[in-house]
Write an enzyme that holds these catalytic residues in place. Structure first.
Site: not given
Length: 214
Positions: A56, A61, A78
């Site tokens: 990711t 985030c 996420h």
């Protein structure tokens, strides 16, 4: 430079994941790591017992990587918002960070992990959106994920949180390895623009019942 399991530092795109990760659109073969990989996008999570690499890209985030080391079952989520405070009025906070955590943990348990064996590594929360009208989302995400895991009594073995840089995370749930690359500051604007688009999207989503599946 890649950092292997960094020590702890200071502080509907949403859709339900199919049980068969082999059908996920983000699945690909990574030649560099000689491994099958699955991309985890904002608002998603993957829970798996497969020998895969979860990947990711994080700005503000946060991703929590959680596994049961005895079974090798683990996953990655996420999320951009820790709660509904930055969303449209009337939204339930469980639709965001806490829901992303709860859903992934429940899926790990469903697949055979044991709650008392779970351990975590957490990443992200850079001040990519700092100074905007949304507030310091990254800082709030860092505080949220650490507090959530403490409340759930899930030990945090490693973390790389905060600062002002975006990160790319590669996580191997089978053996627990986590590789983190802090991306150049020149990548910050592109990551920020992507997160702003996603944040505006979920702020505009209508409330659909009491829950919304990631």
């Amino acid at each position: 430079m890649w950092a292997n399991d960094l020590p702890t530092r200071a502080l509907k795109r949403s859709r339900q994941r199919k049980d068969d990760d082999s059908e996920h659109a983000g699945r690909y073969y990574d030649n560099r790591f000689d491994a099958m990989a699955v991309k985890v996008a904002p608002g998603e999570f993957v829970a798996t017992g497969e020998d895969v690499m979860l990947v990711t890209l994080l700005g503000s985030c946060v991703s929590a990587c959680i596994r049961d080391p005895r079974s090798g079952i683990g996953g990655m989520n996420h999320f951009l918002l820790p709660d509904a405070g930055l969303s449209a009025p009337g939204n339930d906070s469980a639709r965001y960070g806490s829901y992303a955590m709860e859903m992934m943990i429940n899926e790990l348990l469903k697949r055979g992990a044991r709650r008392e064996h779970l351990e975590a590594k957490v990443f992200g929360g850079g001040a990519v959106l700092a100074g905007m009208k949304f507030g310091n989302v990254g800082e709030r995400n860092c505080e949220f994920v650490l507090r959530y895991l403490q409340d759930e009594r899930i030990p945090v073995l490693a973390a790389d949180l905060g600062d002002i840089v975006p990160r790319r995370v590669h996580y191997f749930p089978r053996d627990g390895r986590a590789l983190v690359r802090r991306l150049p500051i020149t990548d910050r604007e592109a990551v920020r623009d992507e997160e702003v688009r996603y944040l505006k999207q979920i702020r505009q989503q209508p409330k659909a019942g009491s829950v919304e599946l990631f």
